[in-house]
Design a protein around this motif. Structure first.
Motif, PDB file in Angstrom:
ATOM      1  N   VAL A  14       0.847  -1.185   0.000  1.00 20.88           N
ATOM      2  CA  VAL A  14       0.000   0.000   0.000  1.00 20.88           C
ATOM      3  C   VAL A  14       0.882   1.234   0.000  1.00 20.88           C
ATOM      4  CG1 VAL A  14      -1.942  -1.104   1.140  1.00 20.88           C
ATOM      5  CG2 VAL A  14      -0.171  -0.042   2.523  1.00 20.88           C
ATOM      6  N   GLU A  15       0.360   2.283  -0.572  1.00 23.93           N
ATOM      7  CA  GLU A  15       1.025   3.576  -0.553  1.00 23.93           C
ATOM      8  C   GLU A  15       0.258   4.506   0.392  1.00 23.93           C
ATOM      9  OE1 GLU A  15       3.841   3.979  -1.982  1.00 23.93           O
ATOM     10  OE2 GLU A  15       3.830   2.100  -3.122  1.00 23.93           O
ATOM     11  N   GLU A  16       0.840   5.640   0.661  1.00 20.34           N
ATOM     12  CA  GLU A  16       0.174   6.613   1.517  1.00 20.34           C
ATOM     13  C   GLU A  16      -1.104   7.101   0.850  1.00 20.34           C
ATOM     14  OE1 GLU A  16       1.313  10.627   4.126  1.00 20.34           O
ATOM     15  OE2 GLU A  16       2.662   9.841   2.570  1.00 20.34           O
ATOM     16  N   PHE A  17      -2.189   7.168   1.614  1.00 18.10           N
ATOM     17  CA  PHE A  17      -3.528   7.561   1.161  1.00 18.10           C
ATOM     18  C   PHE A  17      -4.183   6.510   0.272  1.00 18.10           C
ATOM     19  CE2 PHE A  17      -1.168  11.662   1.597  1.00 18.10           C
ATOM     20  CZ  PHE A  17      -1.780  12.078   2.770  1.00 18.10           C
ATOM     21  N   SER A  18      -3.654   5.303   0.220  1.00 17.87           N
ATOM     22  CA  SER A  18      -4.323   4.232  -0.509  1.00 17.87           C
ATOM     23  C   SER A  18      -5.492   3.714   0.326  1.00 17.87           C
ATOM     24  CB  SER A  18      -3.344   3.087  -0.796  1.00 17.87           C
ATOM     25  OG  SER A  18      -2.303   3.528  -1.632  1.00 17.87           O
ATOM     26  N   PRO A  19      -6.640   3.360  -0.305  1.00 17.02           N
ATOM     27  CA  PRO A  19      -7.785   2.857   0.466  1.00 17.02           C
ATOM     28  C   PRO A  19      -7.471   1.504   1.097  1.00 17.02           C
ATOM     29  CG  PRO A  19      -8.199   2.670  -1.883  1.00 17.02           C
ATOM     30  CD  PRO A  19      -6.924   3.433  -1.747  1.00 17.02           C
ATOM     31  N   LEU A  20      -7.774   1.378   2.386  1.00 20.07           N
ATOM     32  CA  LEU A  20      -7.578   0.126   3.108  1.00 20.07           C
ATOM     33  C   LEU A  20      -8.871  -0.665   3.229  1.00 20.07           C
ATOM     34  CD1 LEU A  20      -5.234   1.279   6.026  1.00 20.07           C
ATOM     35  CD2 LEU A  20      -4.598   0.055   3.940  1.00 20.07           C
ATOM     36  N   CYS A  21      -9.949  -0.007   3.673  1.00 15.26           N
ATOM     37  CA  CYS A  21     -11.208  -0.707   3.869  1.00 15.26           C
ATOM     38  C   CYS A  21     -12.336   0.306   3.824  1.00 15.26           C
ATOM     39  CB  CYS A  21     -11.227  -1.461   5.199  1.00 15.26           C
ATOM     40  SG  CYS A  21     -11.136  -0.389   6.658  1.00 15.26           S
ATOM     41  N   GLU A  22     -13.554  -0.215   3.805  1.00 13.16           N
ATOM     42  CA  GLU A  22     -14.764   0.607   3.851  1.00 13.16           C
ATOM     43  C   GLU A  22     -15.545   0.222   5.097  1.00 13.16           C
ATOM     44  OE1 GLU A  22     -18.687   1.724   1.110  1.00 13.16           O
ATOM     45  OE2 GLU A  22     -17.318   0.118   0.527  1.00 13.16           O
ATOM     46  N   VAL A  23     -15.900   1.217   5.901  1.00 17.03           N
ATOM     47  CA  VAL A  23     -16.631   0.977   7.140  1.00 17.03           C
ATOM     48  C   VAL A  23     -17.961   1.710   7.081  1.00 17.03           C
ATOM     49  CG1 VAL A  23     -14.500   0.706   8.459  1.00 17.03           C
ATOM     50  CG2 VAL A  23     -15.570   2.946   8.324  1.00 17.03           C
ATOM     51  N   GLN A  24     -18.900   1.259   7.906  1.00 20.04           N
ATOM     52  CA  GLN A  24     -20.219   1.863   7.956  1.00 20.04           C
ATOM     53  C   GLN A  24     -20.581   2.151   9.400  1.00 20.04           C
ATOM     54  OE1 GLN A  24     -23.384  -0.491   6.347  1.00 20.04           O
ATOM     55  NE2 GLN A  24     -24.848   1.180   6.357  1.00 20.04           N
ATOM     56  N   SER A  25     -21.042   3.379   9.632  1.00 15.24           N
ATOM     57  CA  SER A  25     -21.475   3.771  10.966  1.00 15.24           C
ATOM     58  C   SER A  25     -22.466   4.906  10.831  1.00 15.24           C
ATOM     59  CB  SER A  25     -20.287   4.230  11.812  1.00 15.24           C
ATOM     60  OG  SER A  25     -19.705   5.393  11.258  1.00 15.24           O
ATOM     61  N   LYS A  55     -25.327   4.857   9.604  1.00 12.60           N
ATOM     62  CA  LYS A  55     -25.983   4.763   8.299  1.00 12.60           C
ATOM     63  C   LYS A  55     -25.156   5.359   7.170  1.00 12.60           C
ATOM     64  CE  LYS A  55     -30.489   5.384  10.514  1.00 12.60           C
ATOM     65  NZ  LYS A  55     -31.751   6.129  10.501  1.00 12.60           N
ATOM     66  N   ALA A  56     -23.884   5.648   7.400  1.00 15.25           N
ATOM     67  CA  ALA A  56     -23.035   6.209   6.358  1.00 15.25           C
ATOM     68  C   ALA A  56     -21.791   5.345   6.210  1.00 15.25           C
ATOM     69  CB  ALA A  56     -22.633   7.652   6.676  1.00 15.25           C
ATOM     70  N   SER A  57     -21.354   5.148   4.977  1.00 18.72           N
ATOM     71  CA  SER A  57     -20.152   4.363   4.717  1.00 18.72           C
ATOM     72  C   SER A  57     -18.990   5.299   4.409  1.00 18.72           C
ATOM     73  CB  SER A  57     -20.373   3.412   3.525  1.00 18.72           C
ATOM     74  OG  SER A  57     -20.707   4.137   2.365  1.00 18.72           O
ATOM     75  N   VAL A  58     -17.809   4.953   4.927  1.00 21.07           N
ATOM     76  CA  VAL A  58     -16.620   5.791   4.784  1.00 21.07           C
ATOM     77  C   VAL A  58     -15.453   4.903   4.396  1.00 21.07           C
ATOM     78  CG1 VAL A  58     -15.090   7.439   5.935  1.00 21.07           C
ATOM     79  CG2 VAL A  58     -17.493   7.333   6.569  1.00 21.07           C
ATOM     80  N   GLU A  59     -14.608   5.397   3.488  1.00 22.38           N
ATOM     81  CA  GLU A  59     -13.384   4.695   3.112  1.00 22.38           C
ATOM     82  C   GLU A  59     -12.248   5.144   4.031  1.00 22.38           C
ATOM     83  OE1 GLU A  59     -12.220   4.970  -0.906  1.00 22.38           O
ATOM     84  OE2 GLU A  59     -13.798   3.644  -1.662  1.00 22.38           O
ATOM     85  N   ILE A  60     -11.540   4.178   4.614  1.00 25.17           N
ATOM     86  CA  ILE A  60     -10.382   4.467   5.471  1.00 25.17           C
ATOM     87  C   ILE A  60      -9.123   4.293   4.633  1.00 25.17           C
ATOM     88  CG2 ILE A  60      -9.177   3.873   7.585  1.00 25.17           C
ATOM     89  CD1 ILE A  60     -11.944   4.978   8.050  1.00 25.17           C
ATOM     90  N   THR A  61      -8.281   5.315   4.594  1.00 24.29           N
ATOM     91  CA  THR A  61      -7.061   5.284   3.809  1.00 24.29           C
ATOM     92  C   THR A  61      -5.850   5.071   4.712  1.00 24.29           C
ATOM     93  OG1 THR A  61      -6.887   7.694   3.920  1.00 24.29           O
ATOM     94  CG2 THR A  61      -8.039   6.753   2.022  1.00 24.29           C
ATOM     95  N   SER A  62      -4.752   4.681   4.087  1.00 22.11           N
ATOM     96  CA  SER A  62      -3.532   4.387   4.832  1.00 22.11           C
ATOM     97  C   SER A  62      -2.739   5.673   5.060  1.00 22.11           C
ATOM     98  CB  SER A  62      -2.678   3.374   4.075  1.00 22.11           C
ATOM     99  OG  SER A  62      -1.429   3.177   4.713  1.00 22.11           O
ATOM    100  N   ARG A  63      -2.180   5.783   6.251  1.00 28.62           N
ATOM    101  CA  ARG A  63      -1.316   6.924   6.554  1.00 28.62           C
ATOM    102  C   ARG A  63       0.152   6.606   6.330  1.00 28.62           C
ATOM    103  NH1 ARG A  63      -2.860   8.399  12.527  1.00 28.62           N
ATOM    104  NH2 ARG A  63      -3.011   6.129  12.641  1.00 28.62           N
ATOM    105  N   PHE A  64       0.453   5.359   5.991  1.00 28.64           N
ATOM    106  CA  PHE A  64       1.833   4.942   5.803  1.00 28.64           C
ATOM    107  C   PHE A  64       1.949   4.182   4.483  1.00 28.64           C
ATOM    108  CE2 PHE A  64       0.584   4.542  10.270  1.00 28.64           C
ATOM    109  CZ  PHE A  64       1.345   5.558  10.828  1.00 28.64           C
ATOM    110  N   ALA A  65       3.166   4.067   4.009  1.00 27.32           N
ATOM    111  CA  ALA A  65       3.485   3.241   2.852  1.00 27.32           C
ATOM    112  C   ALA A  65       4.232   2.008   3.340  1.00 27.32           C
ATOM    113  CB  ALA A  65       4.339   4.017   1.846  1.00 27.32           C
ATOM    114  N   GLY A  66       3.825   0.860   2.880  1.00 32.76           N
ATOM    115  CA  GLY A  66       4.467  -0.364   3.326  1.00 32.76           C
ATOM    116  C   GLY A  66       3.727  -1.596   2.874  1.00 32.76           C
ATOM    117  N   VAL A  67       3.865  -2.667   3.651  1.00 34.38           N
ATOM    118  CA  VAL A  67       3.275  -3.960   3.331  1.00 34.38           C
ATOM    119  C   VAL A  67       2.315  -4.331   4.450  1.00 34.38           C
ATOM    120  CG1 VAL A  67       3.727  -6.409   2.914  1.00 34.38           C
ATOM    121  CG2 VAL A  67       5.296  -4.690   2.030  1.00 34.38           C
ATOM    122  N   VAL A  68       1.090  -4.726   4.079  1.00 35.09           N
ATOM    123  CA  VAL A  68       0.084  -5.127   5.065  1.00 35.09           C
ATOM    124  C   VAL A  68       0.494  -6.466   5.663  1.00 35.09           C
ATOM    125  CG1 VAL A  68      -2.332  -5.739   5.420  1.00 35.09           C
ATOM    126  CG2 VAL A  68      -1.724  -3.876   3.863  1.00 35.09           C
TER     127      VAL A  68
END
Length: 518
Positions: free
Chosen positions: A78-89, A91-104
């Motif tokens: 992953v690179e910085e600001f790459s999407p990691l996952c999508e969460v819902q809370s 009633k709204a869904s939000v994409e969580i992005t990575s703050r770091f560059a590296g390997v999951v």
């Protein structure tokens, strides 16, 4: 002569090497440690390489959210600001992005699980910015098994299990022996849009078992329907052990109901949207409600809307991004205009010690908080369930601006892409249930608000003319019913009746809006 020169050079090299070995032997251990800084540096960094990423606060008061889908898997870069996952809370869904560059390295939650805010939800190796070849070089190779280990492993594989196989299991193995191997799905097979996931929940389908035909194996709606048809046709085509076939009866057949025997109850977990509606309505129904209904003549508004839609069709205004006007933007604007005269309907109740939810035990001192902006929530029916996005600062928008914002929110709601900002900050709510059906309703006041307007279905009725001299003439009228609910702790019936009369006057004489253009 040549032999003497060669032997002399060999003796000099021997003396130099001996002097160096004596100097190394006399050197302290710290010097030897300093002579290999690279090895010690890499050993120190490897201890701090894996970084646990904490789930940040994505909304006011949100303590947990549901992991809808992962965009990465362990081992992915992953690179910085790459999407990691999508969460819902909420009633709204939000994409969580990575703050770091590296390997999951690790995913702390699976899709569908509840993640805690402020807790780690993914581990990222910060050394992942190295090249793939470098990572492979740093990984020690697997030791090759010795000959004895190979013999033991072959014996274990070749030795069959000694448990007794039941006839049913043998028959199942025999039936599936000739069946084709399962379809190999891509690594994105379990990823789908929120609408597709909602469809899979409604049809009771595990989306991870559905072979996807989309890009990279992504599951589509068509794949869900095809999987359900295959599942339904399988038991009808498979004969039972007694040789008789299964008869499928209509759900409306009386014979099928009598053959079913006792009542069957199937417990089903609520979706995230249903859970949030359950909690919100439970808190809202602790507010003392009262209902007020009024009948509004839409005849003039119908004529004005028809003229404006003709103008929009001819002009083709691209800046407005509105191809056709509905009645809802006019009603929302009328509600906003009435709030200037009766601002108490735009307020909220806050009781000390209740965190602003307005529900106290009667001993705390209540406070009425007035709000300057008219942020009107609009109830929408979506594939995910009932959602209430908010049109912000309606007082500063004209009818075209309100219509454009409604179109944007509706598009996001259908695809499940509403953000927490789109859902927050409402001061009063409008529910247009008439677009589905129903003439009268009793809406529930949303918490942190004091009033809500329910709009019924518009219908054509005969009525007496209001033109002077033609009072006995029967004419066609377009009539719609407005149903109000208000918090009776702070709003009395007279105040709500006067505010409703202002809205009725504006809707029945929509030209009044021209005088209030900003």
């Amino acid at each position: 002569m040549l032999w003497h020169q060669t032997s002399r050079a060999v003796r000099q090299q021997w003396r130099v090497s001996g002097a160096l070995s004596q100097r190394v032997a006399r050197a302290p251990s710290s010097a030897l440690y300093y002579q290999s800084p690279a090895r010690a540096f890499h050993a120190a960094r490897s201890l701090m390489a894996v970084k646990p990423v904490l789930l940040a606060d994505i909304g006011e008061g949100i303590v947990e959210c549901e992991i809808i889908q992962w965009f990465v898997e362990p081992g992915a870069r992953v690179e910085e600001f790459s999407p990691l996952c999508e969460v819902q809370s909420d009633k709204a869904s939000v994409e969580i992005t990575s703050r770091f560059a590296g390997v999951v390295k690790k995913l702390h939650y699976d899709a569908g699980e509840m993640a805690k805010v402020g807790k780690p939800f993914v581990d990222i190796d910060l050394e992942g910015d190295a090249a793939k070849e470098d990572l492979e070089a740093l990984t020690p190779p697997e030791p090759k098994p010795t000959s004895n280990q190979e013999n033991i492993r072959s014996e274990v594989v070749q030795t069959p299990p000694t448990f007794e196989t039941r006839p049913a299991v043998q028959q199942s193995i025999t039936e599936h022996a000739g069946s084709p191997s399962p379809v190999q799905k891509g690594k994105y097979a379990s990823l789908a849009t929120p609408a597709t996931r909602h469809l899979s929940k409604e049809l009771d389908v595990d989306i991870s078992h559905v072979p996807g035909t989309g890009k990279d194996g992504r599951v589509l709606k068509e794949d869900i329907y095809k999987f359900v048809e295959t599942r339904k046709s399988a038991p009808a085509q498979t004969p039972s052990s007694g040789g008789s076939t299964t008869t499928l009866t209509s759900p409306f057949s009386l014979s099928g109901a009598s053959a079913a025997g006792l009542q069957q109850e199937t417990p089903t977990a609520m979706t995230r949207t249903q859970e949030m509606m359950f909690k919100t309505m439970t808190r809202s129904l602790s507010i003392p409600h009262f209902l007020y209904a009024d009948e509004v003549d839409f005849t003039s508004l119908v004529e004005l809307r028809g003229r404006l839609n003709k103008v929009l069709a001819k002009s083709g205004l691209s800046d407005s991004q509105v191809a056709k006007l509905s009645y809802l933007p006019f009603i929302i604007k009328a509600v906003s205009m009435s709030l200037y005269k009766y601002p108490i309907l735009n307020a909220r109740v806050e009781v000390e010690g209740t965190n602003g939810n307005g529900n106290g035990n009667g001993n705390n001192k209540p406070t009425l908080i007035f709000r300057s902006h008219h942020n009107i929530g609009v109830a929408m029916d979506t594939p995910q369930g009932l959602l209430v996005p908010v049109v912000k600062n309606v007082g500063g928008l004209n009818v075209l601006g309100i219509a454009a914002e409604l179109g944007r929110l509706q598009a996001l709601a259908v695809t499940g892409k509403l953000s927490p900002q789109d859902m927050a900050g409402g001061t009063i709510t409008v529910s247009n249930i008439g677009s589905i059906g129903g003439t009268y309703l009793s809406p529930v006041v949303v918490e942190r608000e004091v009033a809500i307007l329910g709009i019924g279905r518009m219908r054509t009725v005969p009525a007496f003319s209001t033109v002077p001299g033609e009072e006995d003439k029967v004419v066609r009228r377009q009539v719609c019913n407005f149903s109000w609910s208000a918090d009776h702790r702070v709003v009395d019936g007279a105040t709500l009746a006067r505010a409703a009369d202002v809205i009725r006057t504006i809707v029945e004489e929509p030209d009044v809006m021209v005088m209030h253009l900003r």
